[in-house]
Structure formats: C-alpha cells, structure tokens
Scaffold this motif. Structure first.
Motif, PDB file in Angstrom:
ATOM      1  N   SER A 181      33.749 -15.476  76.750  1.00  0.00           N
ATOM      2  CA  SER A 181      32.948 -15.513  77.971  1.00  0.00           C
ATOM      3  C   SER A 181      32.875 -14.151  78.649  1.00  0.00           C
ATOM      4  CB  SER A 181      33.511 -16.539  78.947  1.00  0.00           C
ATOM      5  OG  SER A 181      33.483 -17.835  78.399  1.00  0.00           O
ATOM      6  N   LEU A 235      29.172 -13.080  79.708  1.00  0.00           N
ATOM      7  CA  LEU A 235      28.774 -12.856  81.098  1.00  0.00           C
ATOM      8  C   LEU A 235      28.387 -11.399  81.324  1.00  0.00           C
ATOM      9  CD1 LEU A 235      31.416 -15.052  82.931  1.00  0.00           C
ATOM     10  CD2 LEU A 235      28.976 -15.526  82.652  1.00  0.00           C
ATOM     11  N   ASP A 269      31.879 -21.392  76.181  1.00  0.00           N
ATOM     12  CA  ASP A 269      30.702 -20.663  76.651  1.00  0.00           C
ATOM     13  C   ASP A 269      29.545 -21.568  77.046  1.00  0.00           C
ATOM     14  OD1 ASP A 269      31.814 -18.204  76.508  1.00  0.00           O
ATOM     15  OD2 ASP A 269      30.849 -17.603  74.650  1.00  0.00           O
ATOM     16  N   ARG A 272      28.848 -21.490  80.743  1.00  0.00           N
ATOM     17  CA  ARG A 272      28.699 -20.225  81.448  1.00  0.00           C
ATOM     18  C   ARG A 272      27.307 -19.922  81.984  1.00  0.00           C
ATOM     19  NH1 ARG A 272      33.646 -19.930  82.914  1.00  0.00           N
ATOM     20  NH2 ARG A 272      34.990 -20.461  81.165  1.00  0.00           N
TER      21      ARG A 272
END
Length: 345
Positions: A282, A286, A323, A326
C-alpha cells in the motif's frame, strides 16, 4: 511487466474466474467500486481474433507455444463469451475499456519493427456487433506495449498514429447517430518521449482522447529487495520524471488528449508473494496515486483486479487483498486490469 506474463502464471486461476462469472464474491467486489473501470487487455490482446462471423475465423483458444510471439498461438474470442462478459459487466455496473488487436495484418520490417497498416476489419466487426447488441463500452484501446522500442513487438509512431486515426473513423461511423461515443485510447505502452511526442502531434486535433502509459518502477517480482524499495521515498520519487515528461508533452502540444496510467503493477512478472499482495504494498500504491494526481493523470489503472501476486483479489478465494481497500477515497479515477487470456474462456 506485460499482462501476458501475468497470464503465464495465472492461467488456471483466470480460467476458473471466467468459468464462474456468477461467483457472488467476484461480482460484489466489482460492484463495491461501481462505477469501476475495468481494462481488458495485455499483450495477448494483439493476437486475438474476434469470432464475429464477419469474416468467419476459426475460433480456437490460445495454445502455449515457445516458437510464437509472446509465447502463445493466436486465439479467438467467441461472441458467446463476449455476451457472457457483457452480462457480467452490466450486473456489476462496471465501465469497460477494451484493448483491440493492433498487430492484425502487420508484416515484419528489416529493422525488426512491424509495418504496414493495421487490418481493422475484424475489430470493426466486433465494434459493430457490440453496438448492435447495445453493450456499453467506455473506450477502445489500440494495442499493448508496442510504443518506442516495444516489448516483444514495436510499431513506428507515424504508422501507429495513422491506425489511431482509422480507429477514430471506424468509431465515428459505427456510432453515428448515437448520443455517446466511446473514447479512443492508445498506445498502452512505456513512455518513450520522442515516440509519444510524435503520436500526439500526428493525431491532433481530435483523433486520440486518451494517451495511456504503463509503469512497473519496482523492477522484477523476483527482486528480494522490493520491501526496501517500497519503503524508500527517494526511490519512489524517481518515477516522477515519467509523469512530468508526459505532462510536458501534452502541454507543449496544446492538445485535448489526456493522460491515463493504463497499467501499473509495481513489480513485473506477477509481483512477489507476501510483498505485493500484503499491507506493505500500500505504501507504493498510495504514493503512485498521489503522484499521478499531482501531474494531472485522470485515471490510474491497477494491474490487476485479480491475478498474480499484485491483484486486488486473491486468485483462489476471490477475497480482497489489503490494497483493495486503498483507492476508494482517492480523487484519481480508479481502474483495474483483466488479462487478455481470461476473456477467451
């Protein structure tokens, strides 16, 4: 790196997925992001023939063959499978981007590139069939990783631009009189500044809606130092140059064409188990989403929704990997990839 490489590893899993499109976990996972963009493509898209009956091809599946380009023979997408997929997309509320067979009709040139115009008759038949059936396609993308030096195959920017213009003409003709026309996307490849500059220049003012590029900035999935790279901000910042260069090309050209990341899986060759399918990934993801937004990228297409060790869903259970949770609150439009070999089953 390429979706066909994912396919080599995910073959059995993808066959299972496409035999069970009614699986409620898979369906609800797509529904949860509605309207989720799903990109169907990858290197094998360029070797697919569509079984439209216009003209009537021999509709056989891909067969693994080391002597063939990309490691597989030509495959065929039956219209019965296309119908089943579109029924699934409609139920899930998904927005579809479909990759077309840009290598159809090419010949090999002396410099190793593929020349001659794209034979679009089979693709036009698929598009016409799709419109006649009332299926909604958000965008048609021409080719996969054929830009610049290419991956396995390459096409010159001047010829590619001519093919994009032909695709625009086909879409304008077939969708004539309809309220909405799909987007034209290309080339679905890695950024080569000279090549991208030329295709943008040659497709102005309105032939190419979206220019798509791919990113695998962590290197191969077998790398034993992926976690260190993911947690190193200075390493991750190195990819900013790609976004910056593409933004500059578009700004300098004064074009209405916008930029998408058409495929990004972090580490190519299906990622790395317990790294790219775990929480630590992640931090890469991100960072990429934020960087994409900073440089005015309109859509970020994650490789993949399911398949390999970088999918958002587990390939066996279809349950979400970390993920999956996210991207929902991120302003960049979210997109996921399905491998080309999955659509023929």
């Amino acid at each position: 790196m390429r979706q066909f490489l994912v396919g080599l590893r995910e073959w059995k899993a993808m066959r299972s997925i496409c035999r069970n499109l009614s699986n409620p976990i898979l369906l609800n996972a797509v529904k949860a992001f509605s309207p989720l963009k799903l990109r169907l493509g990858g290197s094998l898209q360029d070797k697919i023939i569509y079984g439209t009956g216009d003209p009537k091809p021999q509709c056989t599946p891909f067969i693994k063959s080391t002597s063939e380009m990309f490691g597989f023979t030509q495959g065929c997408l039956p219209m019965s499978r296309w119908d089943e997929l579109n029924e699934f997309f409609q139920k899930a509320g998904a927005v579809i981007i479909f990759g077309l067979n840009a290598l159809n009709g090419r010949v090999t040139l002396s410099d190793g590139s593929l020349g001659g115009p794209w034979n679009y008759s089979n693709a036009a038949a698929l598009i016409r069939y799709t419109v006649n059936k009332g299926y909604a396609i958000h965008g048609w993308e021409l080719g996969n990783e054929l830009s610049g030096s290419g991956v396995g195959a390459r096409i010159g920017a001047d010829q590619y631009a001519a093919d994009v213009i032909n695709l625009r003409s086909i879409i304008n003709e077939i969708y004539q009189g309809l309220p909405d026309k799909p987007l034209v996307l290309a080339p679905g490849g890695f950024l080569d500044t000279n090549w991208f500059t030329e295709i943008i220049s040659r497709t102005k003012p309105n032939s190419l809606d979206v220019i798509t590029h791919h990113i695998y900035n962590l290197g191969p999935g077998v790398d034993q130092h992926l976690t260190e790279k993911i947690l190193d901000p200075s390493y991750l910042d190195g990819e900013a140059g790609t976004f910056r260069d593409l933004q500059r090309i578009l700004s300098s050209a004064g074009t209405s064409t916008i930029a998408w990341v058409g495929e990004a899986g972090g580490a190519y060759n299906s990622g790395h188990h317990l790294v790219t399918d775990s929480f630590v990934f992640s931090f890469w993801y991100l960072d990429q989403l934020g960087m994409a937004s900073t440089y005015d990228t309109k859509t970020y297409c994650r490789q993949s929704f399911i398949g390999g060790n970088y999918g958002l869903l587990n390939t066996t259970t279809f349950r979400p990997n970390p993920d999956y949770y996210r991207p929902a609150s991120h302003p960049t439009s979210f997109c996921c990839g399905f491998t080309a070999n999955s659509i023929v089953y």
